[in-house]
Design a protein around this motif. Structure first.
Motif, PDB file in Angstrom:
ATOM      1  N   PRO A 230       0.859  -1.204   0.000  1.00 22.68           N
ATOM      2  CA  PRO A 230       0.000   0.000   0.000  1.00 22.68           C
ATOM      3  C   PRO A 230       0.888   1.245   0.000  1.00 22.68           C
ATOM      4  O   PRO A 230       1.852   1.320   0.763  1.00 22.68           O
ATOM      5  N   LYS A 231       0.580   2.197  -0.861  1.00 24.28           N
ATOM      6  CA  LYS A 231       1.461   3.353  -1.043  1.00 24.28           C
ATOM      7  C   LYS A 231       1.485   4.246   0.202  1.00 24.28           C
ATOM      8  O   LYS A 231       0.440   4.578   0.767  1.00 24.28           O
ATOM      9  N   LYS A 232       2.729   4.624   0.598  1.00 23.42           N
ATOM     10  CA  LYS A 232       2.905   5.537   1.719  1.00 23.42           C
ATOM     11  C   LYS A 232       3.999   6.539   1.373  1.00 23.42           C
ATOM     12  O   LYS A 232       5.062   6.162   0.896  1.00 23.42           O
ATOM     13  N   GLU A 233       3.739   7.807   1.620  1.00 23.81           N
ATOM     14  CA  GLU A 233       4.743   8.855   1.447  1.00 23.81           C
ATOM     15  C   GLU A 233       5.535   8.961   2.754  1.00 23.81           C
ATOM     16  O   GLU A 233       5.020   9.421   3.764  1.00 23.81           O
ATOM     17  N   LEU A 234       6.789   8.506   2.728  1.00 29.05           N
ATOM     18  CA  LEU A 234       7.600   8.491   3.942  1.00 29.05           C
ATOM     19  C   LEU A 234       8.924   9.216   3.711  1.00 29.05           C
ATOM     20  O   LEU A 234       9.545   9.063   2.658  1.00 29.05           O
ATOM     21  N   LYS A 235       9.338  10.005   4.692  1.00 30.69           N
ATOM     22  CA  LYS A 235      10.596  10.728   4.584  1.00 30.69           C
ATOM     23  C   LYS A 235      11.663  10.048   5.440  1.00 30.69           C
ATOM     24  O   LYS A 235      11.371   9.552   6.535  1.00 30.69           O
ATOM     25  N   ASP A 236      12.897  10.036   4.940  1.00 27.52           N
ATOM     26  CA  ASP A 236      13.999   9.478   5.704  1.00 27.52           C
ATOM     27  C   ASP A 236      14.132  10.223   7.028  1.00 27.52           C
ATOM     28  O   ASP A 236      13.843  11.424   7.117  1.00 27.52           O
ATOM     29  N   ILE A 237      14.593   9.504   8.063  1.00 24.41           N
ATOM     30  CA  ILE A 237      14.596  10.097   9.394  1.00 24.41           C
ATOM     31  C   ILE A 237      15.824   9.655  10.189  1.00 24.41           C
ATOM     32  O   ILE A 237      16.276   8.516  10.082  1.00 24.41           O
ATOM     33  N   ASN A 238      16.389  10.577  10.971  1.00 22.43           N
ATOM     34  CA  ASN A 238      17.476  10.261  11.895  1.00 22.43           C
ATOM     35  C   ASN A 238      16.888  10.061  13.287  1.00 22.43           C
ATOM     36  O   ASN A 238      16.111  10.896  13.768  1.00 22.43           O
ATOM     37  N   ILE A 239      17.257   8.970  13.935  1.00 22.91           N
ATOM     38  CA  ILE A 239      16.679   8.631  15.237  1.00 22.91           C
ATOM     39  C   ILE A 239      17.778   8.098  16.160  1.00 22.91           C
ATOM     40  O   ILE A 239      18.905   7.856  15.737  1.00 22.91           O
ATOM     41  N   SER A 240      17.428   7.879  17.408  1.00 24.61           N
ATOM     42  CA  SER A 240      18.349   7.235  18.342  1.00 24.61           C
ATOM     43  C   SER A 240      18.182   5.722  18.214  1.00 24.61           C
ATOM     44  O   SER A 240      17.182   5.228  17.669  1.00 24.61           O
TER      45      SER A 240
END
Length: 686
Positions: A230-240
């Motif tokens: 299922p299509k999802k618009e997701l942005k790369d993310i920096n996390i701990s």
């Protein structure tokens, strides 16, 4: 147990005074024959032609001194990881089974070999890593050079330092489920980090890189890459690291959208080595499977893990076949894991079975590579074989025989040498000016202006000449028809080898694998074709570059690798068209007809790619890169001339200052000149 203890046990009172400092490196079979010689069997062995032949090539003769010296050399090579320990134990065990080596002598040799833990060699900062030592020496020279540089030269020096010190090696891991990758990674990074709740538990690719402070970065598939999801618009993310389960745990809704997880970890092994944990095979997400395949193909070393209790399975063999067919890894290591659950006899049996299975499976595809695959028996939880594996990796990446390490060091050394030479020339000119009268200083300025003018003319002339070279490429007649015919035959042979292999096993060849083989072969052979054609441009640019050497301080230009250009420009290959051509050509049950039809289909397909136009396009890009490289060199020289000009003008503006001040400036300049000369000489000795 020491080396002299081993030889004493083998020879008793017949042991001679031998040199224990030398090294003898040979294959496991030859090494076992030399090591098996002892006081009780030497008379019998001397009668065997095979034994005499091996001694002649390895030991230099069959007298006891040569034999014992060679044995000491082999043991020394084992200590320094120059010989394969497990394969040697296996070869010696075979000699025991056929009655050539008594059990008591076998136990002595095994005791020595199994007692080697390689602690001193299993750290990247170990004293024997010549790459680290050489890099440290060059960095020290670079640090001293920085004290002599102006802003312009300092910028150039910093680029050289960054380029050399950030050139990492890549190590990819793959294996079937339950092969023990997480445990192995924990052992390699010396931290109990992987496999716990906050680390990726899905099929996501995980890249481990060095970082003083820990971090994690999650990259998601774009909507175009998400396939049937299922299509999802997701942005790369920096996390701990603590937040990872939200994105990578099996229960996470977002886990299936994760393309790559990059972890920054403060671990010694990651200083110079990036470790990529790949799913490798059977990934449900096509885009991730392709990304994983690219990592596996391009890595400097590939570690493939097999559970020792289920080694050399059909899935293992299929993976290794695919790697050999579609990639050009510099090194493949097979790790047999969970060996703590097996007896010593079972371990050797598994090792022998795996070696034989791999050689039978891959020998017809690439016998040399199949024979050079290295095997390690490991258990991460029991800490068995881990130090040996680490030591091998560091020797392979950073040791004296590492080609990539040599390229990095030589490039760094050359650039530092050019910088030191330029500084030396500048200080010479400045010292002459300081010791000269005002009139002579004006002469120096006139000379610099003339050089700057000469550079301007060279730049204008070079732009015109490169434009002419680029234009002439359009008129170059590049015939590819004969090459296409030869390439078609070679690709068809690769594909038919797989078809015949499956036919012999009464299996149907997988169309996707056949396409992958053909697609990979096309890329390989076209790279070779383009590399041959680039000589057309090289001849033109070489002559031009020679004329610039004196003006531009040994200006040189390295022709780019066409593989990089092909990767960035991507050949316009219609994937479906190629698949259909292969499928249509192989529809007959007659293998001979299939082979002929496949060659014709591939010949027609390659002819449709407009290779001539693409070759000319790539050559034009090379000419453009040459021009940019030349312009950058000219720009740097102009900046240096301007800097020198400014210094002399400053001198002229202060020519009425006391002679004592002038003398002090001249003394400082002379010190800098001598320092630049000293650094040049040190570089020549590196």
């Amino acid at each position: 147990m020491q080396k002299n203890d081993v030889l004493s046990a083998l020879w008793g009172v017949e042991l001679l005074r031998v040199d224990y400092a030398g090294q003898v490196v040979c294959d496991a079979h030859s090494g076992s024959i030399v090591l098996c010689a002892n006081e009780s069997n030497i008379a019998r062995l001397e009668c065997l032609a095979s034994f005499t032949s091996v001694l002649k090539s390895v030991a230099g003769g069959k007298d006891k001194y040569n034999i014992q010296s060679a044995q000491a050399g082999i043991l020394n090579a084992l200590e320094n990881l120059k010989m394969p320990r497990n394969e040697l134990i296996l070869a010696l065990s075979r000699l025991n089974e056929v009655g050539i080596l008594d059990l008591k002598y076998l136990e002595v040799l095994k005791s020595f070999m199994l007692g080697l833990n390689y602690d001193e060699l299993s750290s990247p900062s170990a004293s024997n890593t010549s790459f680290k030592r050489s890099m440290g020496e060059l960095n020290e020279i670079a640090k001293e050079l920085s004290l002599l540089c102006d802003k312009s030269m300092g910028s150039r020096l910093q680029k050289a330092i960054n380029s050399a010190n950030n050139a990492n090696f890549s190590l990819a891991l793959s294996g079937v489920v339950n092969a023990g990758k997480s445990s192995l990674l924990n052992a390699l990074i010396a931290q109990n980090l992987l496999g716990v709740s906050n680390i990726p538990q899905t099929a996501a690719i995980c890249a481990l890189k060095y970082s003083d402070e820990p971090y994690a970065k999650i990259e998601f598939f774009s909507t175009d890459e998400q396939g049937q999801l299922p299509k999802k618009e997701l942005k790369d993310i920096n996390i701990s690291l603590d937040e990872l389960p939200k994105y990578t745990a099996a229960s996470s809704e977002l886990a299936q959208y994760v393309k790559l997880c990059t972890l920054g970890i403060n671990a010694e092994i990651l200083s110079g080595i990036d470790i990529i944990d790949t799913p490798g095979i059977d990934d449900a997400i096509k885009a991730r499977e392709e990304l994983s395949a690219n990592y596996l193909k391009s890595c400097d070393s590939l570690l493939y893990l097999m559970n020792a209790a289920q080694a050399a399975s059909a899935k293992d063999m299929a993976f290794l076949r695919d790697i050999v067919l579609t990639s050009k890894n510099s090194e493949i290591l097979v790790l047999l894991t969970h060996i703590d659950k097996l007896s010593e006899a079972e371990r050797l049996s598994v090792l022998e079975y795996t070696q034989r299975s791999v050689l039978e499976e891959l020998g017809e595809l690439n016998e040399e590579l199949a024979k050079n695959i290295k095997y390690f028996l490991v258990s991460a939880p029991a800490n068995i074989g881990i130090n040996e594996l680490k030591a091998h990796l560091f020797a392979s990446f950073f040791g004296e025989s590492s080609k990539k390490a040599s390229i990095i060091l030589n490039a760094y050394k050359k650039e530092l040498g050019l910088i030191a030479g330029t500084l030396f020339s500048e200080f010479e000119s400045e010292l002459r000016a300081l010791n000269a009268s005002g009139a002579k200083a004006n002469d120096e300025i006139s000379k610099l202006k003339a050089q700057a003018s000469q550079l301007e003319l060279a730049l204008n002339d070079s732009e015109q000449k490169i434009a002419n070279i680029t234009n002439s490429l359009k008129d170059e007649k590049i015939s590819t028809q004969n090459e296409i015919s030869a390439i078609s035959s070679k690709i068809a042979d690769r594909v038919m080898n797989e078809v015949k292999y499956r036919s012999a096993k009464k299996q149907k060849a997988d169309n996707d694998l056949l396409f992958a083989i053909a697609n990979s072969a096309i890329s390989d052979f076209l790279i070779d074709l383009f590399r041959d054609k680039r000589r057309i441009l090289e001849l033109k640019l070489e002559s031009f570059a020679l004329n610039l050497k004196e003006l531009l301080n040994d200006f040189s230009f390295k022709m780019p690798d066409f593989k990089e250009y092909i990767g960035s420009k991507e050949l316009k290959i219609e994937q479906e068209s190629l698949k259909n051509a292969i499928k249509e050509a192989l529809k007959s049950s007659d293998l001979s007809k299939n082979s002929s039809a496949l060659k014709s289909a591939l010949n027609e397909f390659l002819s449709s790619l407009d290779l001539e136009g693409q070759i000319i396009s790539l050559l034009s890009e090379c000419a453009k890169d040459f021009k940019n490289s030349l312009e950058n060199s000219l720009k740097e020289l102009k900046e240096h001339f301007a800097s020198q000009n400014e210094k002399i003008l400053e001198f002229l503006s202060k020519n009425e200052q006391k002679s004592a001040d002038l003398s002090q400036n001249a003394k400082l300049c002379a010190q800098n000149l001598n320092k630049a000369k000293e650094l040049k000489e040190r570089l020549e000795k590196c």
